[in-house]
Design a protein around this motif. Sequence first.
Motif, mmCIF file in Angstrom:
data_model
loop_
_atom_site.group_PDB
_atom_site.id
_atom_site.type_symbol
_atom_site.label_atom_id
_atom_site.label_comp_id
_atom_site.label_asym_id
_atom_site.label_seq_id
_atom_site.Cartn_x
_atom_site.Cartn_y
_atom_site.Cartn_z
ATOM 1 N N LEU A 171 0.812 -1.206 0.000
ATOM 2 C CA LEU A 171 0.000 0.000 0.000
ATOM 3 C C LEU A 171 0.851 1.265 0.000
ATOM 4 O O LEU A 171 0.456 2.286 -0.566
ATOM 5 C CB LEU A 171 -0.924 0.015 1.227
ATOM 6 C CG LEU A 171 -2.117 -0.946 1.175
ATOM 7 C CD1 LEU A 171 -2.753 -1.055 2.559
ATOM 8 C CD2 LEU A 171 -3.141 -0.473 0.155
ATOM 9 N N ASP A 172 1.999 1.200 0.649
ATOM 10 C CA ASP A 172 2.876 2.379 0.748
ATOM 11 C C ASP A 172 4.306 1.961 0.427
ATOM 12 O O ASP A 172 5.155 1.849 1.314
ATOM 13 C CB ASP A 172 2.781 2.973 2.154
ATOM 14 C CG ASP A 172 3.339 4.391 2.215
ATOM 15 O OD1 ASP A 172 3.927 4.836 1.216
ATOM 16 O OD2 ASP A 172 3.174 5.043 3.262
ATOM 17 N N PRO A 173 4.609 1.721 -0.860
ATOM 18 C CA PRO A 173 5.927 1.188 -1.235
ATOM 19 C C PRO A 173 7.084 2.141 -0.975
ATOM 20 O O PRO A 173 8.239 1.724 -1.007
ATOM 21 C CB PRO A 173 5.768 0.901 -2.731
ATOM 22 C CG PRO A 173 4.660 1.795 -3.185
ATOM 23 C CD PRO A 173 3.720 1.895 -2.025
ATOM 24 N N LEU A 174 6.805 3.405 -0.719
ATOM 25 C CA LEU A 174 7.876 4.367 -0.446
ATOM 26 C C LEU A 174 8.103 4.577 1.051
ATOM 27 O O LEU A 174 8.921 5.410 1.437
ATOM 28 C CB LEU A 174 7.554 5.707 -1.118
ATOM 29 C CG LEU A 174 7.456 5.676 -2.647
ATOM 30 C CD1 LEU A 174 7.173 7.073 -3.183
ATOM 31 C CD2 LEU A 174 8.734 5.120 -3.269
ATOM 32 N N ASP A 175 7.402 3.813 1.871
ATOM 33 C CA ASP A 175 7.548 3.920 3.323
ATOM 34 C C ASP A 175 8.649 2.969 3.790
ATOM 35 O O ASP A 175 8.456 1.751 3.823
ATOM 36 C CB ASP A 175 6.218 3.594 3.994
ATOM 37 C CG ASP A 175 6.286 3.729 5.514
ATOM 38 O OD1 ASP A 175 7.340 4.147 6.040
ATOM 39 O OD2 ASP A 175 5.290 3.410 6.186
ATOM 40 N N ALA A 176 9.792 3.521 4.150
ATOM 41 C CA ALA A 176 10.918 2.696 4.589
ATOM 42 C C ALA A 176 10.580 1.918 5.851
ATOM 43 O O ALA A 176 11.038 0.784 6.035
ATOM 44 C CB ALA A 176 12.148 3.571 4.822
ATOM 45 N N ARG A 177 9.769 2.505 6.721
ATOM 46 C CA ARG A 177 9.401 1.834 7.965
ATOM 47 C C ARG A 177 8.615 0.560 7.686
ATOM 48 O O ARG A 177 8.812 -0.464 8.344
ATOM 49 C CB ARG A 177 8.582 2.797 8.834
ATOM 50 C CG ARG A 177 8.011 2.197 10.111
ATOM 51 C CD ARG A 177 9.082 1.781 11.075
ATOM 52 N NE ARG A 177 8.495 1.319 12.328
ATOM 53 C CZ ARG A 177 9.119 0.547 13.204
ATOM 54 N NH1 ARG A 177 10.357 0.131 12.965
ATOM 55 N NH2 ARG A 177 8.526 0.174 14.312
ATOM 56 N N ALA A 178 7.717 0.610 6.690
ATOM 57 C CA ALA A 178 6.925 -0.574 6.354
ATOM 58 C C ALA A 178 7.829 -1.723 5.912
ATOM 59 O O ALA A 178 7.640 -2.870 6.317
ATOM 60 C CB ALA A 178 5.917 -0.233 5.254
ATOM 61 N N SER A 179 8.819 -1.422 5.086
ATOM 62 C CA SER A 179 9.740 -2.460 4.636
ATOM 63 C C SER A 179 10.629 -2.956 5.766
ATOM 64 O O SER A 179 10.954 -4.141 5.847
ATOM 65 C CB SER A 179 10.604 -1.928 3.487
ATOM 66 O OG SER A 179 9.818 -1.670 2.343
#
Length: 238
Positions: free
Chosen positions: A90-98
């Motif tokens: 959903l948020d591929p630019l969110d480093a925290r999610a990765s």
Amino acid sequence: VIDLAHNLGNPLRAAARALALQPEPPEAHTARAVYYFFVRGDLTDALREDEAALDLAPSNAQTLRRTAQAEQALGRWGAAIAHLEQAARLDPLDARASEVLGEAELRSRHDVAAQRALDRALTLKPTNLAAIDQRMMVALAQGDLAGARAVLRAVPPSVDSASLVAYLGEYFDLGWALDSADARFLLTVGPDAFNGDRGAWGLVLAQQYNLRGDEHHARAYAHTARAAYETQLKAAPD
């Protein structure tokens, strides 16, 4: 809801008032989940509230991550990873999610998936100390000490060196994996590099001196750590 919690001084009461003002807002369930998780230590109720928030906002990446946190704490790793994968999509630019996805994959012994997620996190935010630490762990889990040290060599020069070695020494206890120059440098850093936590500082340095066979300094820093932790426990006995 967060502002209301600050104003009232009680997040559970704030969440209840938010639900009374507007039935079923997902943020109110999230606030209660945070309260149950961090204040009460009630993981089951925390997950119930997270799931209620997720039912109302199934495409909210932050809600997905919160739900996954409760699931991991309850040992539901498959469900947690599925939710974290969804959050990263959903948020591929969110480093925290990765990063959090990579950590979950690492703890589940999915080395390839963990490496892929953490490499993406570091591409998005190369200064992320947690992602650096976990990416080193992926290499070490595969028996690749040289690969772990290569991760360190790729860290941008903008990262504060003292904060970096302190973080590695504290989280996953990776002081042993540093090369000789970084290991010597770690012995020179002070409590400031550990956010002023003399307990963490003393313990890490005690470990480092123990690795070197220096019992005198290992004991001295261990006593420093013990005294600091005893002070912390007096302030927060639970």
